[in-house]
Design an enzyme around this catalytic site. Structure first.
Site, short mmCIF file in Angstrom:
data_model
loop_
_atom_site.label_atom_id
_atom_site.label_comp_id
_atom_site.label_asym_id
_atom_site.label_seq_id
_atom_site.Cartn_x
_atom_site.Cartn_y
_atom_site.Cartn_z
N GLY A 198 5.01 2.46 -0.95
CA GLY A 198 5.62 1.23 -1.44
C GLY A 198 4.90 0.66 -2.64
O GLY A 198 5.53 0.18 -3.60
N TYR A 245 9.41 7.61 17.20
CA TYR A 245 9.40 7.65 15.74
C TYR A 245 10.58 8.47 15.23
O TYR A 245 11.30 8.05 14.31
CB TYR A 245 8.08 8.24 15.24
CG TYR A 245 8.01 8.34 13.74
CD1 TYR A 245 7.93 7.21 12.94
CD2 TYR A 245 8.02 9.59 13.10
CE1 TYR A 245 7.86 7.29 11.57
CE2 TYR A 245 7.93 9.69 11.72
CZ TYR A 245 7.86 8.54 10.96
OH TYR A 245 7.80 8.63 9.59
N SER A 267 0.83 -1.20 0.00
CA SER A 267 0.00 0.00 0.00
C SER A 267 0.86 1.25 0.00
O SER A 267 2.08 1.18 0.18
CB SER A 267 -0.93 0.02 1.22
OG SER A 267 -0.17 0.07 2.42
#
Length: 310
Positions: free
Chosen positions: A32, A181, A29
């Site tokens: 990518g 993150y 999805s």
């Protein structure tokens, strides 16, 4: 006379990729998927490396319908599991004898605290350690393929990242999804630059590069809301942010532009690198700290048990 502007780079600038084999993590999805579509359109043979079998099959069917002549395969990969990473490499080596591009694209973003199968904090474990390990188990395939490349997808969030080697998994410090993150994205760049230095020292012609997609409409933020409202969030994102097709371009340029050099970092050319066509961009001073990069490499080897270019 107006100043001549650099040509907007798109996949039309890419050479023919027939005969080349490329692995894309998280290719079912978003960015990518768009990268896979673009590379297949230029004749490359693409391996979708994805954890979710169902979504990967949907992606396969969609790509095969659009590009019936495409050479496309799916090999399961869970970057949260070192066993899965090793199994992926075993299966890949049985089917292929070369690897031209490893596009380390998969990732999770600002998720609640959790651990991987091997006991790593999830964002650092998947976004960095998983790709470090995958690169290692596929390293011999890269080395034997002339002109091969490793491309790591980072983020502008790396500017907020800090590496605390005494507490990489937030066992002592309070966990923040944003801090974790950012740490993982800084690690992507430290890894990219250290890999390039080690490749050059080893005399290899494999290149290590990085890219970031700007602000792109993908499903990475779906976990922020109830699953009943993800359709609404995605709709708003498509209105406000650039498309996944555009977001894929920096990574694609790093992967296939014949003029790209090892150690380069690509991002969008728009204001604050939020959107636009791919150009060379800069990363922060922390990402170029060679002492931190070398230490991160050593720690990554110790944690994963996978050593290369030591």
């Amino acid at each position: 006379m107006s100043e001549k502007k650099e040509e907007k780079w798109t996949m039309e600038n890419s050479p023919d990729l027939s005969g080349k084999v490329m692995v894309i993590t998280g290719a079912n999805s978003g960015i990518g998927f768009e990268a896979a579509r673009a590379l297949l359109g230029k004749g490359a043979e693409v391996v979708l490396a994805s954890r979710n079998h169902q979504k990967a099959q949907v992606a396969l069917v969609a790509l095969q319908k659009e590009l019936p002549q495409a050479q496309l395969a799916f090999i399961p990969l869970d970057l949260a599991s070192l066993d899965s990473i090793r199994l992926f490499a075993e299966q890949f080596k049985k089917q292929y004898n070369r690897l031209d591009v490893l596009l380390n694209n998969a990732g999770i973003m600002m998720v609640p605290y959790g651990m991987t199968e091997d006991g790593f904090e999830r964002q650092f474990g998947i976004n960095h350690l998983g790709h470090f390990a995958l690169t290692g188990v596929l390293f011999d395939d890269l080395l034997k393929t002339p002109g091969s490349r490793v491309v790591n997808i980072s983020s502008k969030a790396h500017y907020e990242g800090e590496i605390n080697f005494a507490d990489l998994f937030y066992e002592n410090d309070s966990y923040s999804p944003t801090k974790a993150y950012s740490r993982s994205k800084l690690s992507n760049l430290l890894f990219t630059y250290e890999l390039q230095r080690r490749l050059e020292k080893d005399g290899a012609d494999t290149l290590s590069l990085a890219a970031h997609p700007g602000i792109t409409a993908t499903g990475l933020a779906d976990h922020f809301v109830s699953k009943h409202f993800t359709w609404l969030v995605r709709g708003v994102m498509r209105l406000l942010f650039q498309s996944a097709e555009m977001g894929a371009l920096p990574g694609l340029r790093a992967a296939v532009d014949p003029t790209a050099q090892g150690g380069e970092y690509y991002g969008p050319d728009g204001e604050e690198e939020r959107a636009g066509y791919p150009v060379l961009v800069s990363s922060n001073q922390a990402s170029h700290d060679q002492q931190d990069a070398a230490r991160l490499w050593e720690v990554s080897e110790q944690l994963t048990g996978i050593e290369y270019l030591s």
